[in-house]
Design an enzyme around this catalytic site. Structure first.
Site, mmCIF file in Angstrom:
data_model
loop_
_atom_site.group_PDB
_atom_site.id
_atom_site.type_symbol
_atom_site.label_atom_id
_atom_site.label_comp_id
_atom_site.label_asym_id
_atom_site.label_seq_id
_atom_site.Cartn_x
_atom_site.Cartn_y
_atom_site.Cartn_z
ATOM 1 N N LYS A 53 0.880 -1.017 -0.133
ATOM 2 C CA LYS A 53 -0.035 -0.073 0.089
ATOM 3 C C LYS A 53 0.850 1.355 -0.098
ATOM 4 O O LYS A 53 0.612 2.172 -0.526
ATOM 5 C CB LYS A 53 -1.109 -0.126 1.220
ATOM 6 C CG LYS A 53 -2.167 -1.020 1.160
ATOM 7 C CD LYS A 53 -2.907 -1.469 2.517
ATOM 8 C CE LYS A 53 -3.595 -2.424 2.083
ATOM 9 N NZ LYS A 53 -4.378 -3.156 3.313
ATOM 10 N N GLN A 97 -4.820 -1.886 9.289
ATOM 11 C CA GLN A 97 -4.603 -3.113 8.802
ATOM 12 C C GLN A 97 -5.231 -4.168 9.794
ATOM 13 O O GLN A 97 -5.009 -4.156 10.880
ATOM 14 C CB GLN A 97 -3.392 -3.270 8.695
ATOM 15 C CG GLN A 97 -2.920 -4.759 7.800
ATOM 16 C CD GLN A 97 -3.715 -4.800 6.310
ATOM 17 O OE1 GLN A 97 -3.765 -3.663 5.800
ATOM 18 N NE2 GLN A 97 -4.223 -5.708 5.815
ATOM 19 N N ASP A 120 -11.042 2.466 3.714
ATOM 20 C CA ASP A 120 -11.629 0.997 3.770
ATOM 21 C C ASP A 120 -13.090 0.861 3.486
ATOM 22 O O ASP A 120 -13.675 -0.501 3.139
ATOM 23 C CB ASP A 120 -11.346 0.440 5.129
ATOM 24 C CG ASP A 120 -10.045 -0.455 4.889
ATOM 25 O OD1 ASP A 120 -9.649 -1.105 4.010
ATOM 26 O OD2 ASP A 120 -9.012 -0.645 5.775
HETATM 27 N N1 GUN Z 1 -7.411 -7.101 5.969
HETATM 28 C C1 GUN Z 1 -7.512 -8.048 4.990
HETATM 29 N N2 GUN Z 1 -8.220 -7.387 3.879
HETATM 30 C C2 GUN Z 1 -8.032 -6.170 4.758
HETATM 31 C C3 GUN Z 1 -8.623 -4.809 3.820
HETATM 32 O O1 GUN Z 1 -9.171 -4.721 2.869
HETATM 33 N N3 GUN Z 1 -8.508 -3.700 4.652
HETATM 34 C C4 GUN Z 1 -8.025 -3.974 5.983
HETATM 35 N N4 GUN Z 1 -7.902 -2.629 6.521
HETATM 36 N N5 GUN Z 1 -7.495 -4.962 6.442
HETATM 37 C C5 GUN Z 1 -7.445 -6.054 5.863
#
Ligand code: GUN
Length: 296
Positions: A53, A97, A120
């Site tokens: 990211k 995350q 998100d």
């Molecule tokens: N963990 C697995 N997929 C995601 C996601 O799309 N966003 C976040 N914040 N954590 C994750």
């Protein structure tokens, strides 16, 4: 029939190019979209997602801030970090995350994120907006799946979409998005899951399948309809002594067998994964343009 491969890397690159134009327009007005990514703990898969990211931001010229904290971080400490990111004008998007360490209540953390920075799309305000078809932030993986379907010539309108999996991150939201009365949606959606009786009898009726189970190669060829479009959301690390690293990545679909029966299929890796990241970038750019009242 051998399926057409839906190339997530190519589609993500297309979207990245479109974003570059928007970012240039914002920068010309003195605005640089900013994303903060917060990682708590040392989970290797999460570390790798967070790195990707950060790199994606760098590649597009976005401002990015990565905050890494030990697994022992308290809930209170994490809430304080979120408060400071909510107040930081350089930050347009905040992503914590998941999963978080067990002593931290994920829902409490998500609730603390300013809904206008919730790139998100996990805050209940944005989940509610998604459900009623109001503009907010759509969650990245489900939105990426919709883009993939549309850009590969597989408009879900009028089709029967069978979603296998009911997580808050993929299964439930992808169903909510594809059932909307809207362009790129208008599907008939069934959600199946681990407690579904006679799963195969349901999955075999799907014109489109979204497999988000989290179990390697769970979907076999006899579970799909001839000519179905298969979206594989799985990302499972399985041991493979013949691979250089001793493991390989595989999806939730038995790719080799299913590709002989499907009309189109996403590979793992190189399918849904790249889409999730580019949709996060897209939400960050959208958030910045909203924050500065720019219509780009
Ligand atoms: N963990 C697995 N997929 C995601 C996601 O799309 N966003 C976040 N914040 N954590 C994750």
């Amino acid at each position: 029939m051998t399926a057409k491969i839906i190339n997530g890397k190519e589609i993500a690159e297309q979207i990245r190019q479109e974003l570059r134009t928007k970012i240039a327009a914002l920068k010309a007005r003195g605005i640089t979209p900013g994303l903060a990514v917060v990682l708590v703990g040392e989970d290797p898969a999460s570390q790798s997602y967070v790195r990707m990211k950060g790199r994606a931001c760098e590649d597009l010229g976005l401002y990015s801030k990565t905050i890494v904290k030990p697994a022992t971080t308290s809930e209170e400490e994490l809430l304080t970090i979120i408060d400071s990111l909510n107040a930081d004008p350089r930050i347009n998007g905040i992503l914590v995350q998941l999963p978080l360490p067990k002593h931290i209540d994920e829902n409490k953390i998500i609730l603390r994120i300013d809904p206008d920075k919730d790139v998100d799309g996990f805050h209940p305000i944005n989940v509610g907006k998604m459900l009623i078809g109001e503009p907010g932030f759509l969650p990245c993986t489900p939105h990426g799946i919709q883009e993939m379907l549309m850009r590969s010539g597989n408009d879900p309108e009028g089709k029967h979409v069978v979603v296998v999996g009911r997580s808050n991150i993929v299964g439930k939201p992808v169903a909510a998005i594809l059932v909307q009365k809207a362009k790129g949606a208008n599907a008939t959606v069934t959600i199946a899951h681990s407690r579904t009786r006679d799963l195969g009898s349901i999955t075999r009726t799907g014109d489109i399948m979204v497999a988000a189970i989290g179990s390697p190669e769970f979907i076999k060829a006899d579970m799909i309809k001839e000519g179905a479009v298969i979206i594989d959301v799985g990302s499972n690390r399985v041991s493979d002594p013949s691979a250089k690293r001793g493991y390989r990545w595989t999806g939730d679909v038995d790719f080799e067998a299913v590709k002989e029966k499907a009309s189109a299929i996403t590979p793992v890796p190189g399918g849904v994964g790249p889409m999730t990241i580019v949709m996060l970038m897209s939400n960050t750019v959208l958030s910045a343009s909203r924050a500065h009242r720019q219509d780009i």
